[in-house]
Structure formats: structure tokens, C-alpha cells
Motif scaffolding. Structure first.
Motif, PDB file in Angstrom:
ATOM      1  N   MET A   1      -0.168   4.365  -7.869  1.00 44.22           N
ATOM      2  CA  MET A   1      -0.101   3.116  -8.637  1.00 44.22           C
ATOM      3  C   MET A   1       0.507   3.353 -10.016  1.00 44.22           C
ATOM      4  SD  MET A   1      -0.928   0.516  -6.932  1.00 44.22           S
ATOM      5  CE  MET A   1      -1.256  -0.742  -8.133  1.00 44.22           C
TER       6      MET A   1
ATOM      7  N   TYR B   1      -2.634   2.571  -2.389  1.00 45.58           N
ATOM      8  CA  TYR B   1      -3.173   2.145  -3.675  1.00 45.58           C
ATOM      9  C   TYR B   1      -3.852   3.263  -4.454  1.00 45.58           C
ATOM     10  CZ  TYR B   1      -2.510  -2.501  -1.685  1.00 45.58           C
ATOM     11  OH  TYR B   1      -1.979  -3.615  -1.122  1.00 45.58           O
TER      12      TYR B   1
ATOM     13  N   PRO C   1       0.836  -1.208   0.000  1.00 40.54           N
ATOM     14  CA  PRO C   1       0.000   0.000   0.000  1.00 40.54           C
ATOM     15  C   PRO C   1       0.867   1.252   0.000  1.00 40.54           C
ATOM     16  CG  PRO C   1      -0.555  -1.442   1.852  1.00 40.54           C
ATOM     17  CD  PRO C   1       0.631  -2.019   1.173  1.00 40.54           C
TER      18      PRO C   1
ATOM     19  N   LYS D   1       4.191   3.636  -9.446  1.00 42.35           N
ATOM     20  CA  LYS D   1       4.751   2.316  -9.164  1.00 42.35           C
ATOM     21  C   LYS D   1       4.888   1.493 -10.448  1.00 42.35           C
ATOM     22  CE  LYS D   1       3.019   1.647  -4.452  1.00 42.35           C
ATOM     23  NZ  LYS D   1       2.183   0.756  -3.626  1.00 42.35           N
TER      24      LYS D   1
END
Length: 116
Positions: free
Chosen positions: A52, A47, A45, A55
């Protein structure tokens, strides 16, 4: 005293088993390890959509860099030399002892060797 025949293998012969288009099992291991670390990064986490996206971008960039390093051939005429081998050879050469031949010292405008 040695018994039997001694075999010498050239440096460009390796023990790795090629699987697909010049990639070995070890190369695929590097890619899968990178994907595994990337998957762990994505699962952790928070999220949020922006986080995201960041990431996923980092994971895709890491996999792309690993694949580029595995694909890159530093010597275009030698397809069997990989960037890791070339880099290790460069490091070994930089650490090896160098020989420098110096000119003999001059005395009175003439070389010491030619003086009789």
C-alpha cells in the motif's frame, strides 16, 4: 468567392476556459483522470502495508508529474504557452520540410555564376 469578413485569431488565443490560476477545465480533467486511475490502483488487492505504501507513492508521484507538466511554462516571457503547445510546435517543425541553399559548383577554381 468569399462573403463576409474573415477573422484571423493569433496562435496564443485559445478557446479553453480558465478556471483557477491559469488552469483550464481540461487541465483539471487530466488531474482527476490521474487521481481516478490512482484510486483504482490503490483499491486493487493486495493490501499489505508495504504494498500500500508503494501504491500510494506511485499515485502521488503520478499526480505530481501531471501537475508539473500542466504548470510548466517553457518560455518564461510568454505565460500563455503551455508545455503541450510548445512540444507540438517542436514536433511540427521537426516534420516540416527544410530548405537548404547550396553554393554553386566550382569549375576551374571559379564560380559558375561569375564565369562569362
Amino acid at each position: 468567392m468569399k462573403k463576409g469578413k474573415e477573422f484571423v485569431f493569433p496562435e496564443n488565443v485559445d478557446k479553453e476556459y480558465g478556471i483557477w490560476k491559469g488552469y483550464t477545465l481540461r487541465d483539471f480533467g487530466y488531474v482527476f483522470a490521474t487521481l481516478g486511475v490512482g484510486l483504482l490502483l490503490v483499491v486493487i488487492p493486495p493490501y499489505g502495508p508495504i504494498i500500500m505504501t508503494i501504491k500510494l507513492f506511485v499515485v502521488i508521484l503520478a499526480v505530481t508529474i501531471v501537475m508539473a507538466l500542466l504548470t510548466l511554462r517553457p518560455v518564461s516571457g510568454r505565460r500563455n504557452i503551455k508545455i503541450r503547445q510548445w512540444f507540438n510546435t517542436q514536433q511540427r517543425y521537426a516534420r516540416s520540410q527544410k530548405l537548404y541553399f547550396l553554393e554553386p559548383k566550382k569549375q576551374g577554381g571559379r564560380h559558375e555564376i561569375n564565369k562569362r
